[in-house]
Design a protein around this motif. Structure first.
Motif, mmCIF file in Angstrom:
data_model
loop_
_atom_site.group_PDB
_atom_site.id
_atom_site.type_symbol
_atom_site.label_atom_id
_atom_site.label_comp_id
_atom_site.label_asym_id
_atom_site.label_seq_id
_atom_site.Cartn_x
_atom_site.Cartn_y
_atom_site.Cartn_z
ATOM 1 N N PHE A 292 -5.002 10.623 10.102
ATOM 2 C CA PHE A 292 -3.969 10.591 9.054
ATOM 3 C C PHE A 292 -4.351 11.429 7.835
ATOM 4 O O PHE A 292 -3.505 12.058 7.217
ATOM 5 N N TYR A 293 -5.608 11.356 7.460
ATOM 6 C CA TYR A 293 -5.992 11.950 6.166
ATOM 7 C C TYR A 293 -7.037 13.057 6.263
ATOM 8 O O TYR A 293 -7.551 13.524 5.252
ATOM 9 N N ASP A 314 1.998 13.792 0.261
ATOM 10 C CA ASP A 314 2.659 13.948 1.556
ATOM 11 C C ASP A 314 2.093 13.051 2.649
ATOM 12 O O ASP A 314 2.352 13.272 3.828
ATOM 13 N N ASP A 315 1.338 12.028 2.283
ATOM 14 C CA ASP A 315 0.761 11.134 3.291
ATOM 15 C C ASP A 315 1.840 10.572 4.219
ATOM 16 O O ASP A 315 2.986 10.396 3.806
ATOM 17 N N VAL A 316 1.422 10.248 5.443
ATOM 18 C CA VAL A 316 2.377 9.635 6.386
ATOM 19 C C VAL A 316 2.861 8.297 5.849
ATOM 20 O O VAL A 316 2.160 7.624 5.084
ATOM 21 N N GLU A 317 4.052 7.908 6.263
ATOM 22 C CA GLU A 317 4.596 6.610 5.867
ATOM 23 C C GLU A 317 4.032 5.534 6.786
ATOM 24 O O GLU A 317 3.814 5.773 7.974
ATOM 25 N N PRO A 318 3.796 4.333 6.248
ATOM 26 C CA PRO A 318 3.270 3.247 7.080
ATOM 27 C C PRO A 318 4.171 3.019 8.289
ATOM 28 O O PRO A 318 5.386 3.039 8.177
ATOM 29 N N GLY A 319 3.567 2.807 9.414
ATOM 30 C CA GLY A 319 4.356 2.490 10.595
ATOM 31 C C GLY A 319 4.795 3.725 11.362
ATOM 32 O O GLY A 319 4.886 3.713 12.579
ATOM 33 N N ALA A 320 5.029 4.812 10.642
ATOM 34 C CA ALA A 320 5.522 6.018 11.303
ATOM 35 C C ALA A 320 4.446 6.622 12.176
ATOM 36 O O ALA A 320 4.738 7.343 13.125
ATOM 37 N N ARG B 90 0.404 2.897 -0.065
ATOM 38 C CA ARG B 90 0.873 3.488 1.184
ATOM 39 C C ARG B 90 -0.280 3.689 2.171
ATOM 40 O O ARG B 90 -0.160 3.370 3.344
ATOM 41 N N ARG B 91 -1.402 4.194 1.679
ATOM 42 C CA ARG B 91 -2.553 4.367 2.583
ATOM 43 C C ARG B 91 -3.044 3.027 3.119
ATOM 44 O O ARG B 91 -3.330 2.874 4.300
ATOM 45 N N MET B 93 -1.476 0.223 3.490
ATOM 46 C CA MET B 93 -0.539 -0.397 4.418
ATOM 47 C C MET B 93 -0.475 0.351 5.740
ATOM 48 O O MET B 93 -0.311 -0.244 6.791
ATOM 49 N N THR B 94 -0.615 1.664 5.667
ATOM 50 C CA THR B 94 -0.624 2.458 6.903
ATOM 51 C C THR B 94 -1.780 1.997 7.794
ATOM 52 O O THR B 94 -1.608 1.753 8.985
ATOM 53 N N LEU B 95 -2.946 1.852 7.194
ATOM 54 C CA LEU B 95 -4.115 1.452 7.979
ATOM 55 C C LEU B 95 -3.981 0.019 8.474
ATOM 56 O O LEU B 95 -4.333 -0.296 9.605
ATOM 57 N N MET B 97 -1.244 -1.672 9.083
ATOM 58 C CA MET B 97 -0.226 -1.750 10.118
ATOM 59 C C MET B 97 -0.769 -1.238 11.439
ATOM 60 O O MET B 97 -0.550 -1.817 12.493
ATOM 61 N N LYS B 107 3.841 -4.416 15.157
ATOM 62 C CA LYS B 107 3.767 -3.824 13.823
ATOM 63 C C LYS B 107 5.085 -3.991 13.075
ATOM 64 O O LYS B 107 5.133 -3.918 11.857
ATOM 65 N N VAL B 112 7.156 -1.650 5.077
ATOM 66 C CA VAL B 112 7.010 -1.144 3.716
ATOM 67 C C VAL B 112 8.264 -0.351 3.399
ATOM 68 O O VAL B 112 8.690 0.485 4.200
ATOM 69 N N TRP B 114 10.645 1.582 0.139
ATOM 70 C CA TRP B 114 10.695 2.038 -1.254
ATOM 71 C C TRP B 114 12.123 1.804 -1.753
ATOM 72 O O TRP B 114 13.078 2.366 -1.219
#
Ligand code: SF4
Ligand code: SF4
Ligand code: FES
Lengths: 326, 150
Positions: A292-293, A314-320, B90-91, B93-95, B97, B107, B112, B114
């Protein structure tokens, strides 16, 4: 390694005798030849007990947290992988860099006594090292074993012979030789299973836990003064193998708390008495962070921001971006 | 395990916890209310000063205590009252999830979104659709059973 041990002893003796450091952290003989433990030496007479051989897997960097709180200088002997952990501790401001003298020592890969026994050897009395080969002395005679066959799992993911941080080094760099190894192979395999299968795998695995907390205690990235699992007021505390709901989250929280700071030193999986694959949880986070990063190795340096302490618009969205099959 | 996942016979009463940022979605909820837009009553809102106040442990603990779904609503990226809190969230929650999914937990139980203070309609829509998702998923037992091998 015999030679390195001698060099370490001489170095430690010189440092202590000259008063350059107040104490030395290295390894000392254990009860058995294969269970050497971290050792604290503050005078030259004690140094006879200092050892360095294929059974010195313990990562000594965490012991510096307690030591650098004292107003004294400590010398520490670190294998290449251990220096990553120290660097992370320095970055987390848990160890005072000026109070440590870091001496890098080469490593040819540490040995897993259980893998030696699994070669069908009984009555093992001792092991002598000769580079890539080990001579195992047993009550029934001696036998040669290739080091590559009996390495600790953590050494299969060796980070190489370079030191991430050091003031001095001893001896020539050594290489850890073994068959190619993909540290993410099992993580990828799990990702390809169905959610039900994944859940079944983890339920089986985590139900073995006896909550001894060894994985937390050994971890150099787990360095909070007050751990939430020790706080009786915390709804998350608990030690016995109890089936209460509170106990369910231990492993997720432990792995999450070191996400982005875990150097993949492998100590947690090594010390777990139940053989739980904690490395899979850590490596899942490492793999996600890399994907991701961007590739990141915790402890490789002491100044860049950790992935969870930085962001990109521009980080990915959670879940995507979740890998695994749904 | 499979049986426990399917919807039980009696009407399933889902419980949803929504962590809403004070500066945007919490105000969005207010707006939805004044505009008389309805959203499911079984959504319990917990007001937080910023989406980044949500410690992943809060979410795990909500699941543990019986939540069937958890939703975190914060300001749109770039609009955080504290400039960058939602980027950090966001970071995290991404991790989280991705890890829940790795452990075999759906999941979709964690979301999340906005939502700004002006988006009363969006708030109601998001909450309604999340409640529908959770209803379809049924009761959440997995996290509570992770270490209870039957
Ligand atoms: S979590 Fe395990 S592998 Fe990672 S730093 Fe801690 S002990 Fe080492
Ligand atoms: S070391 Fe193993 S048994 Fe002990 S608490 Fe950690 S996972 Fe559980
Ligand atoms: S203030 Fe709303 S997300 Fe930071």
């Amino acid at each position: 390694m015999q030679k390195i041990e001698q060099l370490i002893k001489e170095k430690a003796r010189d440092l202590l005798a000259a008063g350059q450091v107040t104490s030395v952290i290295a390894w000392q003989k254990g009860e058995m030849f294969y269970d050497n433990a971290p050792g604290y030496f503050d005078n030259t007479e004690e140094l006879d007990a200092l050892v360095y051989n294929a059974f010195c897997a313990a990562n000594l960097s965490k012991y510096l947290i307690a030591n650098t709180k004292k107003d004294e200088k400590t010398a520490v002997f670190l294998k290449p992988c251990d220096t990553y952990s120290l660097n992370q501790l320095i970055k987390d401001r848990r160890v005072q860099r000026e109070q440590v003298l870091v001496i890098g020592i080469p490593c040819a890969g540490m040995v897993d006594i259980n893998k030696v026994k699994a070669q069908g050897l009984k009555g093992i009395i001792g092991i002598t090292e000769d580079g890539d080969n080990l001579t195992v002395e047993t009550a029934y005679g001696t036998k040669q074993v290739a080091r590559a066959e009996v390495l600790l799992n953590k050494c299969l993911a060796c980070k190489g012979s370079a030191y991430a941080v050091s003031d001095e080094t001893i001896g020539e760099p050594m290489a850890v030789k073994h068959a190619p190894y993909d540290r993410f192979a099992v993580v990828k395999e799990l990702e390809s299973l169905s959610p039900q299968e994944r859940f079944a795998f983890w339920q089986e695995e985590l139900s073995k836990c006896i909550r001894c907390n060894a994985c937390r205690d050994i971890c150099p990235a787990c360095s909070c003064e007050q751990c939430l699992f020790d706080n009786p007021e915390s709804p998350l505390a608990g030690k016995a193998n109890n089936n209460s709901a509170e106990e369910q989250l231990f492993h997720i929280i432990r792995a999450y708390h070191v996400a982005g700071r875990c150097t993949d030193c492998g100590e947690c999986s090594r010390v777990c008495p139940q053989g739980i694959r904690l490395d899979l949880l850590n490596r899942k986070f490492i793999k996600d962070i890399n994907e991701f990063y961007g590739d990141y190795q915790a402890g490789a340096d002491a100044d860049t921001n950790a992935p969870l302490l930085s962001f990109d618009v521009d980080d990915v969205e959670p879940g995507a971006a979740t890998k695994g099959r749904e | 395990m499979l049986a426990a996942q399917s919807t039980p016979d009696k009407e399933f009463e889902q419980l949803i916890v929504a962590f809403c940022c004070n500066w945007c979605s919490y105000a969005g909820a207010d707006l939805a209310g004044t505009a008389r837009r309805s959203y499911p009553a079984n959504i319990k809102i917990i007001r937080v000063p910023c989406s980044c106040r949500v410690n992943p442990t809060f979410i795990l603990r909500a699941f543990l205590r019986g939540a069937d779904g958890v939703i975190i609503a914060g300001c749109h990226p770039g609009d955080c009252h504290y400039t960058s809190g939602n980027y950090f969230a966001r970071r995290r929650m991404t991790l989280l999830m991705s890890m829940l999914s790795f452990l075999g937990v759906d999941k979709a139980r964690l979301r999340v979104e906005w939502v700004s203070a002006a988006e009363g309609n969006k708030f109601a829509e998001v909450m309604t659709s999340f409640a529908e998702t959770i209803k379809a998923l049924g009761e959440n037992v997995k996290l509570r059973d992770l270490r209870c091998k039957k």
